[in-house]
Every structure is written in C-alpha cells, then in structure tokens.
Design a protein around this motif. Structure first.
Motif, PDB file in Angstrom:
ATOM      1  N   LEU A   7       0.852  -1.186   0.000  1.00  0.00           N
ATOM      2  CA  LEU A   7       0.000   0.000   0.000  1.00  0.00           C
ATOM      3  C   LEU A   7       0.887   1.235   0.000  1.00  0.00           C
ATOM      4  O   LEU A   7       1.524   1.552   1.004  1.00  0.00           O
ATOM      5  N   THR A   8       0.951   1.882  -1.150  1.00  0.00           N
ATOM      6  CA  THR A   8       1.750   3.112  -1.270  1.00  0.00           C
ATOM      7  C   THR A   8       1.258   3.932  -2.452  1.00  0.00           C
ATOM      8  O   THR A   8       0.775   3.385  -3.433  1.00  0.00           O
ATOM      9  N   CYS A  31      -1.203  -1.255  -4.462  1.00  0.00           N
ATOM     10  CA  CYS A  31      -2.361  -0.369  -4.603  1.00  0.00           C
ATOM     11  C   CYS A  31      -1.980   1.008  -4.088  1.00  0.00           C
ATOM     12  O   CYS A  31      -1.158   1.128  -3.171  1.00  0.00           O
ATOM     13  N   ASN A  32      -2.611   2.037  -4.669  1.00  0.00           N
ATOM     14  CA  ASN A  32      -2.289   3.393  -4.240  1.00  0.00           C
ATOM     15  C   ASN A  32      -3.485   4.166  -3.695  1.00  0.00           C
ATOM     16  O   ASN A  32      -3.340   5.311  -3.284  1.00  0.00           O
ATOM     17  N   THR A  33      -4.670   3.550  -3.677  1.00  0.00           N
ATOM     18  CA  THR A  33      -5.861   4.217  -3.146  1.00  0.00           C
ATOM     19  C   THR A  33      -6.524   3.320  -2.109  1.00  0.00           C
ATOM     20  O   THR A  33      -6.349   2.098  -2.119  1.00  0.00           O
ATOM     21  N   VAL A  34      -7.309   3.923  -1.239  1.00  0.00           N
ATOM     22  CA  VAL A  34      -8.037   3.153  -0.230  1.00  0.00           C
ATOM     23  C   VAL A  34      -9.034   2.228  -0.915  1.00  0.00           C
ATOM     24  O   VAL A  34      -9.108   1.034  -0.605  1.00  0.00           O
ATOM     25  N   ALA A  35      -9.784   2.746  -1.883  1.00  0.00           N
ATOM     26  CA  ALA A  35     -10.789   1.925  -2.569  1.00  0.00           C
ATOM     27  C   ALA A  35     -10.153   0.723  -3.266  1.00  0.00           C
ATOM     28  O   ALA A  35     -10.639  -0.411  -3.140  1.00  0.00           O
ATOM     29  N   GLY A  36      -9.074   0.947  -3.993  1.00  0.00           N
ATOM     30  CA  GLY A  36      -8.383  -0.149  -4.672  1.00  0.00           C
ATOM     31  C   GLY A  36      -7.815  -1.160  -3.693  1.00  0.00           C
ATOM     32  O   GLY A  36      -7.851  -2.368  -3.929  1.00  0.00           O
ATOM     33  N   SER A  37      -7.315  -0.668  -2.569  1.00  0.00           N
ATOM     34  CA  SER A  37      -6.753  -1.549  -1.548  1.00  0.00           C
ATOM     35  C   SER A  37      -7.825  -2.409  -0.900  1.00  0.00           C
ATOM     36  O   SER A  37      -7.619  -3.605  -0.664  1.00  0.00           O
ATOM     37  N   LEU A  38      -8.969  -1.820  -0.616  1.00  0.00           N
ATOM     38  CA  LEU A  38     -10.074  -2.590  -0.032  1.00  0.00           C
ATOM     39  C   LEU A  38     -10.537  -3.681  -0.993  1.00  0.00           C
ATOM     40  O   LEU A  38     -10.797  -4.820  -0.577  1.00  0.00           O
ATOM     41  N   GLY A  56      -4.097  10.396  -0.267  1.00  0.00           N
ATOM     42  CA  GLY A  56      -4.834  11.070   0.792  1.00  0.00           C
ATOM     43  C   GLY A  56      -4.291  10.748   2.180  1.00  0.00           C
ATOM     44  O   GLY A  56      -4.643  11.399   3.151  1.00  0.00           O
ATOM     45  N   LEU A  57      -3.455   9.721   2.263  1.00  0.00           N
ATOM     46  CA  LEU A  57      -2.838   9.331   3.538  1.00  0.00           C
ATOM     47  C   LEU A  57      -1.339   9.133   3.352  1.00  0.00           C
ATOM     48  O   LEU A  57      -0.731   8.265   3.970  1.00  0.00           O
ATOM     49  N   LYS A  63      -2.661   5.256   9.670  1.00  0.00           N
ATOM     50  CA  LYS A  63      -4.017   5.593   9.231  1.00  0.00           C
ATOM     51  C   LYS A  63      -4.406   4.775   8.007  1.00  0.00           C
ATOM     52  O   LYS A  63      -5.537   4.311   7.890  1.00  0.00           O
ATOM     53  N   ALA A  64      -3.474   4.600   7.080  1.00  0.00           N
ATOM     54  CA  ALA A  64      -3.753   3.780   5.890  1.00  0.00           C
ATOM     55  C   ALA A  64      -4.050   2.346   6.296  1.00  0.00           C
ATOM     56  O   ALA A  64      -4.998   1.730   5.788  1.00  0.00           O
ATOM     57  N   LEU A  65      -3.270   1.809   7.214  1.00  0.00           N
ATOM     58  CA  LEU A  65      -3.490   0.445   7.696  1.00  0.00           C
ATOM     59  C   LEU A  65      -4.871   0.307   8.323  1.00  0.00           C
ATOM     60  O   LEU A  65      -5.605  -0.628   8.029  1.00  0.00           O
ATOM     61  N   ALA A  66      -5.253   1.263   9.167  1.00  0.00           N
ATOM     62  CA  ALA A  66      -6.554   1.217   9.834  1.00  0.00           C
ATOM     63  C   ALA A  66      -7.715   1.277   8.841  1.00  0.00           C
ATOM     64  O   ALA A  66      -8.759   0.662   9.069  1.00  0.00           O
TER      65      ALA A  66
END
Length: 131
Positions: A7-8, A31-38, A56-57, A63-66
């Motif tokens: 995640l970066t 992945c580089n976005t929260v949506a893509g990571s989820l 955004g993080l 915070k990204a991990l959470a």
C-alpha cells in the motif's frame, strides 16, 4: 501460494518493495488508493500487507493500515522518524524504518509467523549470516 500487498502512493516505493518481496512471495500486488486496496484485500486475501501510505494518507501508514486492514492480516508498517513510536499498530504487525531490504523482510517474516508459507530457498538464502 503466498501473496503480499503493498500500500503506497509512491511508484518508486512500490517498485522497490515489489522487487524485494517477489523473492519470498508468489504474488505481489500494489495499490495506491483506499478503494483499490479494499477491493484487493477482499479479492486476493493477502498473507502480508506492507504499508507506506495511500492517496490522501501519504506518509501516514498507521491511518492507511486502519482504513484497509480490518482483520488480523499480518502487516509491515514502514515509518520514518517520530512515526516509529506510534501505538497504532496491531498485534500482527511489525514497524520498520525505510528503506526496506531483504534482511528486514526476513526478520519480519519470522516475527509474523509467515516463514512456513514463503519461498524457502529465498528465506534460507537471506537468513544466512554474511561471511
């Protein structure tokens, strides 16, 4: 088949980390976005998540991990400076200071109990003491 997710939002971090992890894991995605990571977490169910930060993080790995890891998936949290003392990590995580290298990955793999699922020849190769 061992799987890792990075995640970066920094392409060079993703590339460098993918090169190192590919010695140990069969599949390495980034992945580089929260949506893509989820989405990737739900689809691939990685055995390890390496967190630098996301869109955004940036530079906010805790915070990204959470936002992305809501279960007990093992994680390596890449932190610099004052972030190293944060208490936001889960019990199934290891906090490391960049840059990531094979030695740190081997230590984290052992600490997180992943030694049995990763590429054994690479694990043995990088676990040996230097002569």
């Amino acid at each position: 088949m061992a799987k890792a997710l990075i995640l970066t939002d920094v392409a060079s971090e993703a590339f460098h980390t993918q090169q190192i992890l590919s010695d140990f894991f069969d599949t390495v995605r980034a992945c580089n976005t929260v949506a893509g990571s989820l989405e990737e977490m739900a689809e691939s169910k990685p055995d390890l998540v390496v967190v630098f930060g996301l869109e955004g993080l940036s530079s906010q790995p805790f915070k990204a991990l959470a936002k992305v890891v809501t279960d007990s998936t093992p994680s390596m949290i890449m932190c610099v400076g004052p972030q190293l003392v944060s208490n936001g990590e889960s019990e199934r995580s290891v906090v490391l200071a960049p840059p990531l290298n094979q030695t740190n990955v081997v230590k984290a793999i052992h600490e997180l109990g992943l030694a049995g699922i990763v590429n054994q020849s690479s694990l043995n190769k990088f676990s040996r003491p230097a002569n």
